[in-house]
Design a protein around this motif. Structure first.
Motif, PDB file in Angstrom:
ATOM      1  N   ALA A 148      -0.696   2.196  14.761  1.00  0.00           N
ATOM      2  CA  ALA A 148       0.374   2.815  15.554  1.00  0.00           C
ATOM      3  C   ALA A 148       0.677   4.222  15.058  1.00  0.00           C
ATOM      4  O   ALA A 148       0.917   5.136  15.866  1.00  0.00           O
ATOM      5  CB  ALA A 148       1.629   1.949  15.487  1.00  0.00           C
ATOM      6  N   SER A 149       0.663   4.429  13.747  1.00  0.00           N
ATOM      7  CA  SER A 149       0.924   5.765  13.205  1.00  0.00           C
ATOM      8  C   SER A 149      -0.177   6.743  13.601  1.00  0.00           C
ATOM      9  O   SER A 149       0.097   7.908  13.938  1.00  0.00           O
ATOM     10  CB  SER A 149       1.047   5.694  11.680  1.00  0.00           C
ATOM     11  N   LEU A 150      -1.439   6.298  13.552  1.00  0.00           N
ATOM     12  CA  LEU A 150      -2.540   7.154  13.994  1.00  0.00           C
ATOM     13  C   LEU A 150      -2.393   7.538  15.471  1.00  0.00           C
ATOM     14  O   LEU A 150      -2.578   8.707  15.845  1.00  0.00           O
ATOM     15  CB  LEU A 150      -3.870   6.433  13.784  1.00  0.00           C
ATOM     16  N   MET A 151      -2.067   6.565  16.297  1.00  0.00           N
ATOM     17  CA  MET A 151      -1.921   6.837  17.718  1.00  0.00           C
ATOM     18  C   MET A 151      -0.737   7.750  17.992  1.00  0.00           C
ATOM     19  O   MET A 151      -0.821   8.647  18.844  1.00  0.00           O
ATOM     20  CB  MET A 151      -1.779   5.515  18.480  1.00  0.00           C
ATOM     21  N   MET A 152       0.353   7.568  17.269  1.00  0.00           N
ATOM     22  CA  MET A 152       1.504   8.443  17.438  1.00  0.00           C
ATOM     23  C   MET A 152       1.205   9.854  16.937  1.00  0.00           C
ATOM     24  O   MET A 152       1.646  10.850  17.528  1.00  0.00           O
ATOM     25  CB  MET A 152       2.698   7.865  16.688  1.00  0.00           C
ATOM     26  N   GLY A 153       0.444   9.951  15.837  1.00  0.00           N
ATOM     27  CA  GLY A 153       0.095  11.267  15.326  1.00  0.00           C
ATOM     28  C   GLY A 153      -0.770  12.050  16.290  1.00  0.00           C
ATOM     29  O   GLY A 153      -0.526  13.235  16.556  1.00  0.00           O
ATOM     30  N   VAL A 193      14.302  -6.346   8.261  1.00  0.00           N
ATOM     31  CA  VAL A 193      14.784  -4.962   8.269  1.00  0.00           C
ATOM     32  C   VAL A 193      13.914  -4.073   7.394  1.00  0.00           C
ATOM     33  O   VAL A 193      13.597  -2.927   7.758  1.00  0.00           O
ATOM     34  CB  VAL A 193      16.262  -4.914   7.803  1.00  0.00           C
ATOM     35  N   ARG A 194      13.496  -4.582   6.250  1.00  0.00           N
ATOM     36  CA  ARG A 194      12.643  -3.799   5.358  1.00  0.00           C
ATOM     37  C   ARG A 194      11.314  -3.462   6.025  1.00  0.00           C
ATOM     38  O   ARG A 194      10.842  -2.310   5.956  1.00  0.00           O
ATOM     39  CB  ARG A 194      12.411  -4.579   4.062  1.00  0.00           C
ATOM     40  N   VAL A 195      10.699  -4.437   6.685  1.00  0.00           N
ATOM     41  CA  VAL A 195       9.428  -4.194   7.371  1.00  0.00           C
ATOM     42  C   VAL A 195       9.621  -3.227   8.537  1.00  0.00           C
ATOM     43  O   VAL A 195       8.805  -2.329   8.773  1.00  0.00           O
ATOM     44  CB  VAL A 195       8.823  -5.529   7.844  1.00  0.00           C
ATOM     45  N   LEU A 196      10.711  -3.390   9.269  1.00  0.00           N
ATOM     46  CA  LEU A 196      10.976  -2.538  10.423  1.00  0.00           C
ATOM     47  C   LEU A 196      11.197  -1.084  10.014  1.00  0.00           C
ATOM     48  O   LEU A 196      10.604  -0.162  10.592  1.00  0.00           O
ATOM     49  CB  LEU A 196      12.193  -3.065  11.184  1.00  0.00           C
ATOM     50  N   VAL A 197      12.033  -0.860   9.018  1.00  0.00           N
ATOM     51  CA  VAL A 197      12.311   0.501   8.573  1.00  0.00           C
ATOM     52  C   VAL A 197      11.050   1.163   8.011  1.00  0.00           C
ATOM     53  O   VAL A 197      10.783   2.348   8.268  1.00  0.00           O
ATOM     54  CB  VAL A 197      13.441   0.498   7.522  1.00  0.00           C
ATOM     55  N   GLY A 198      10.259   0.412   7.272  1.00  0.00           N
ATOM     56  CA  GLY A 198       9.017   0.961   6.743  1.00  0.00           C
ATOM     57  C   GLY A 198       8.059   1.390   7.845  1.00  0.00           C
ATOM     58  O   GLY A 198       7.444   2.461   7.761  1.00  0.00           O
ATOM     59  N   GLY A 199       7.930   0.583   8.879  1.00  0.00           N
ATOM     60  CA  GLY A 199       7.059   0.942   9.996  1.00  0.00           C
ATOM     61  C   GLY A 199       7.569   2.155  10.754  1.00  0.00           C
ATOM     62  O   GLY A 199       6.784   3.039  11.141  1.00  0.00           O
ATOM     63  N   TRP A 200       8.874   2.210  10.996  1.00  0.00           N
ATOM     64  CA  TRP A 200       9.454   3.380  11.662  1.00  0.00           C
ATOM     65  C   TRP A 200       9.216   4.663  10.867  1.00  0.00           C
ATOM     66  O   TRP A 200       8.867   5.700  11.437  1.00  0.00           O
ATOM     67  CB  TRP A 200      10.944   3.165  11.864  1.00  0.00           C
ATOM     68  N   ILE A 216       6.972   9.944  10.227  1.00  0.00           N
ATOM     69  CA  ILE A 216       6.372  10.964   9.354  1.00  0.00           C
ATOM     70  C   ILE A 216       5.039  11.443   9.910  1.00  0.00           C
ATOM     71  O   ILE A 216       4.753  12.650   9.936  1.00  0.00           O
ATOM     72  CB  ILE A 216       6.209  10.398   7.929  1.00  0.00           C
ATOM     73  N   THR A 217       4.218  10.514  10.367  1.00  0.00           N
ATOM     74  CA  THR A 217       2.918  10.897  10.924  1.00  0.00           C
ATOM     75  C   THR A 217       3.087  11.737  12.179  1.00  0.00           C
ATOM     76  O   THR A 217       2.407  12.766  12.356  1.00  0.00           O
ATOM     77  CB  THR A 217       2.084   9.645  11.250  1.00  0.00           C
ATOM     78  N   PHE A 218       3.980  11.328  13.055  1.00  0.00           N
ATOM     79  CA  PHE A 218       4.224  12.087  14.293  1.00  0.00           C
ATOM     80  C   PHE A 218       4.768  13.472  13.981  1.00  0.00           C
ATOM     81  O   PHE A 218       4.305  14.479  14.544  1.00  0.00           O
ATOM     82  CB  PHE A 218       5.208  11.311  15.177  1.00  0.00           C
TER      83      PHE A 218
END
Length: 223
Positions: free
Chosen positions: A60-65, A198-205, A210-212
């Protein structure tokens, strides 16, 4: 008659503690089995949950970037697919090497114990061999779980042409998947559900943001 009654009464007094001891021993054995099952579950749980979460977040980070500088859906999908293949191979190889190293260490320890002449029962030796880690199984589980996680943003973006809508759908799908993975890991690992999710969600966001942001900054600067 009094002597007979006294003897039977004494026998009854000795019977109840024996039953209690058997019940206590049975409960202790059940607790030991539960502890063993949870500890044995940790190997595949770590590879499966972490692999799925890594596949979800990294893809997801690659695609958003890439989506920050390229609005073409084909470029975005190809980037996500390349991330899926590369990440699955990397996770499988890394897990295989790691677990194989652990296997070598445990086998070497068993060999040293035998050379010292330590007496072990046959059942204990069979139990130890059965509990040894399996590198191929760990590698396959890691690659499969990574691929499952990476498919979420790919499927979310595959059928949406509109750029802004596509980004919104990808973010929504990834958010839902992060919550599910966080909840699943907490339930299987007997951890606090809300805190883990919440920890997993915040880390993914954070990873996606950051990548975007960095890709958008570099793309707009003309580098």
């Amino acid at each position: 008659m009094e002597t007979t009654n006294g003897t039977s009464f004494n026998n009854q007094k000795f019977t109840f503690p024996a039953v209690n001891d058997v019940e206590q021993q049975t409960s202790m054995e059940l607790e030991a089995k539960d502890d063993f099952n949870y500890s044995k579950r940790s190997q595949w749980l770590r590879a499966a949950v972490l692999g799925a979460n890594d596949g979800l977040v990294s893809t997801a980070s690659l695609m958003m970037g890439v989506g920050a500088v390229k609005q073409d859906i084909k470029v975005m999908i190809l980037t996500g697919f390349a991330g899926l293949v590369a990440g699955a191979c990397s996770m499988a190889i890394g897990e295989f090497v790691s677990v194989y190293s652990q296997l070598d260490i445990e086998l070497a320890q068993i060999k040293r114990d035998k050379q010292r002449g330590e007496n072990r029962e046959i059942e204990e030796e069979k139990g130890e061999k059965g509990s040894l880690p399996n590198p191929l199984q760990a590698a396959a589980a890691s690659a499969l779980s990574f691929s499952v996680g990476a498919m979420v943003p790919l499927l979310a973006a595959s059928f949406i042409r509109e750029y802004k809508v596509r980004l919104g759908v990808v973010i929504s799908a990834v958010t839902l998947a992060l919550l599910v993975f966080g909840w699943l890991g907490a339930v299987l690992g007997k951890a606090p559900i809300v805190r883990s999710a919440v920890r997993v969600l915040v880390g993914g966001w954070l990873a996606m943001a950051i990548t975007f942001g960095l890709t958008k900054l570099i793309g707009s600067s003309g580098l």
